[in-house]
Design an enzyme around this catalytic site. Sequence first.
Site, mmCIF file in Angstrom:
data_model
loop_
_atom_site.group_PDB
_atom_site.id
_atom_site.type_symbol
_atom_site.label_atom_id
_atom_site.label_comp_id
_atom_site.label_asym_id
_atom_site.label_seq_id
_atom_site.Cartn_x
_atom_site.Cartn_y
_atom_site.Cartn_z
ATOM 1 N N ASP A 267 0.821 -1.209 0.000
ATOM 2 C CA ASP A 267 0.000 0.000 0.000
ATOM 3 C C ASP A 267 0.858 1.264 0.000
ATOM 4 O O ASP A 267 0.389 2.341 0.387
ATOM 5 C CB ASP A 267 -0.923 0.019 1.227
ATOM 6 C CG ASP A 267 -2.348 -0.386 0.860
ATOM 7 O OD1 ASP A 267 -2.583 -0.715 -0.313
ATOM 8 O OD2 ASP A 267 -3.221 -0.374 1.746
ATOM 9 N N ASP A 326 3.175 -9.275 9.302
ATOM 10 C CA ASP A 326 3.464 -7.867 9.064
ATOM 11 C C ASP A 326 4.862 -7.721 8.466
ATOM 12 O O ASP A 326 5.665 -8.665 8.456
ATOM 13 C CB ASP A 326 3.346 -7.071 10.356
ATOM 14 C CG ASP A 326 1.893 -6.788 10.713
ATOM 15 O OD1 ASP A 326 1.014 -7.048 9.863
ATOM 16 O OD2 ASP A 326 1.630 -6.313 11.836
ATOM 17 N N ASP A 328 7.628 -6.397 9.333
ATOM 18 C CA ASP A 328 8.852 -6.564 10.121
ATOM 19 C C ASP A 328 8.973 -7.946 10.741
ATOM 20 O O ASP A 328 9.873 -8.166 11.562
ATOM 21 C CB ASP A 328 8.909 -5.510 11.223
ATOM 22 C CG ASP A 328 7.724 -5.598 12.167
ATOM 23 O OD1 ASP A 328 6.594 -5.775 11.676
ATOM 24 O OD2 ASP A 328 7.922 -5.485 13.394
ATOM 25 N N ASP A 420 -7.858 -6.811 13.604
ATOM 26 C CA ASP A 420 -7.519 -8.135 14.115
ATOM 27 C C ASP A 420 -8.418 -8.529 15.282
ATOM 28 O O ASP A 420 -8.929 -9.656 15.346
ATOM 29 C CB ASP A 420 -6.046 -8.173 14.525
ATOM 30 C CG ASP A 420 -5.629 -6.946 15.316
ATOM 31 O OD1 ASP A 420 -6.520 -6.149 15.695
ATOM 32 O OD2 ASP A 420 -4.427 -6.770 15.564
#
Length: 693
Positions: A267, A326, A328, A420
Amino acid sequence: MAPKLDFSNCWAKDARTGNPVVVTMENPNFSVVEIDGPDSAFRPVEKSRGRNARQVTWVLLLKANRAVGCVAWLATALWALLGAIKKRLIHRQGVKMASEKLGKGKLIFRVIRAFLFTALAILFFEVAAYLQGWHYFENPSLHIPRTSDLQGFLHTVYVAWLTFRADYIAPPIQALSNFCVVLFLIQSVDRMVLCLGCLWIKYKKIKPRIEGDSFKSNDVEGAGYEHPMVLVQIPMCNEREVYEQSISAVCQLDWPKDRFLIQVLDDSDDESIQCLIKAEVSKWNQKGINIIYRHRLVRTGYKAGNLKSAMSCDYVKSYEFVAIFDADFQPNPDFLKQTVLHFKDNPELALVQARWAFVNKDENLLTRLQNINLCFHFEVEQQVNGVFLSFFGFNGTAGVWRIKALEESGGWLERTTVEDMDIAVRAHLNGWKFIFLNDVKVLCEVPESYEAYRKQQHRWHSGPMQLFRLCLPAIITSKISACKKANMILLFFLLRKLILPFYSFTLFCVILPLTMFVPEAELPVWVICYVPVFMSFLNILPAPKSFPFIVPYLLFENTMSVTKFNAMVSGLFQLGSSYEWVVTKKAGRSSESDLLAAAERESKAMTQPQIYRGASESELSELNQIKEQKEAVRVPLKKVNKIYRKELALAFLLLTASVRSLLSAQGVHFYFLLFQGVTFLLVGLDLIGEQMS
């Protein structure tokens, strides 16, 4: 029988007459004890009086050395703090003011500032009264004289203030204090129950176990569990620092290449970052990895919108499970084998959540304190809720979902910033179960700067309150049992998401300073010191190496209550900042194994010439451009510190209250207010995230 009268003691006391005799001798080698009365010679002599002059001198020198060392350390710390204050507050070198985009943050700052000015005015008035000797009126056992009995205008004002304070100000403060203490005790009991549940799990060695055979081997047909189709998603947005290592880790998952697909959901609005991510995806695609790159033209709904768009693809229907990481996060190669197998013969299972591990937990004081919080969250909260309730909040990453459960629960919704938790609540209301694997860890990062951590905590505490408003009717009308409804409403949302930031901010940042200026409203010492220290001890148990940081952890958690309270109010009352999403800034830290692998790749690249076969001049120029962009990434940017006005105002307020506590001779209150005020000062000056040597 007649009473016996004995006047010997009294007679002996009255008989002490005469002049004392002092004898001086040259070079005496014995001690001389002055005798005062006939019985004093037979009293035991103190050991300290038998010491010679040399021993006393050495003891005094040792004590003086310790005192000088302590004073020097305090002076150095104070000088460094004053230097930071001068640099950042007065000269404004390398700092900028943290902006408050919305009216809510400005309103809280104005209230705190007004409270600070009022406290300073009261402090000056109290100091003047103390110097005049009027402080005796504060003793409740003494009679407060009438104003007509006193002379002078200041006497009249002071006595009127004492009367007004005792009759009108102290009762509501005491009532609010008692209410917050009750909430504090309830939350402490909840923490203790969770810790006992974790202890029981460790004692009984309870953990999710895989029943049956493992996956089929490529060499042996007909034995084991066939590898299901798995979709792996990596949502990211402007993740320049970490995109490469996350894609690399996911592409090395130990799973049949024809049984899983990797979606890189980018994104990013920066075209240079888009080119870098495309090149990384293309590199792994040429190595035979089934990986695709997706970029949305209409970037709505933040992460939830990104995931929802990816799940709408037609080829997703061929997959049974989806794993989310994610940008990281760096999973181990055996992650899918350790998680997906739990779905076998368990059709009610919707989610398998893994634990986080942090590559930068020892980077600075801020990362160490975050590690304490998150270790307790995973080791105690998630594990206990997963074992005894089969429900917990999805952490948004490092988890595997059954796609059927996602679809039946309504899929990803864009109504909150905690998508979430939203999907986890809806799946639980539909009867699905969750499993938490405490022994499966995925490497990731924690924010290294206070600015990034502050924004992350604001999102994590405003979103649940916004979700609670939206989900409350669905929870009440759902078909789950009454116990599960009570657990979700009272414990999951109210106690742990609303009550915790409310009483923490109100009790330690509002009521405690007020009680210093309104001593009629008392706050017990055990509320300020003993119970918080004990609860901090319980929180540090999952991270035993962090015991030296128990006091900074306690003070920092009270400091963060300002941000959490502000976020909770914003989410509860649907203020604008409740739907504010800011991507948490990462530093791009890697584990030791990743660093060794990178060094090995670089050494091979240096020894072997790079040959681009079948590449045109335009492709070569594009590769050179990508290399230049990567080199530009390695140039470190100069850190710009920020000044946080709410934290600074509270720091000066608590320090003012600590000065007021000296007039009342309240030692525990003074030290707590002093250290808490210094902690607020460090946070307000953005010193809490400085690197530790």
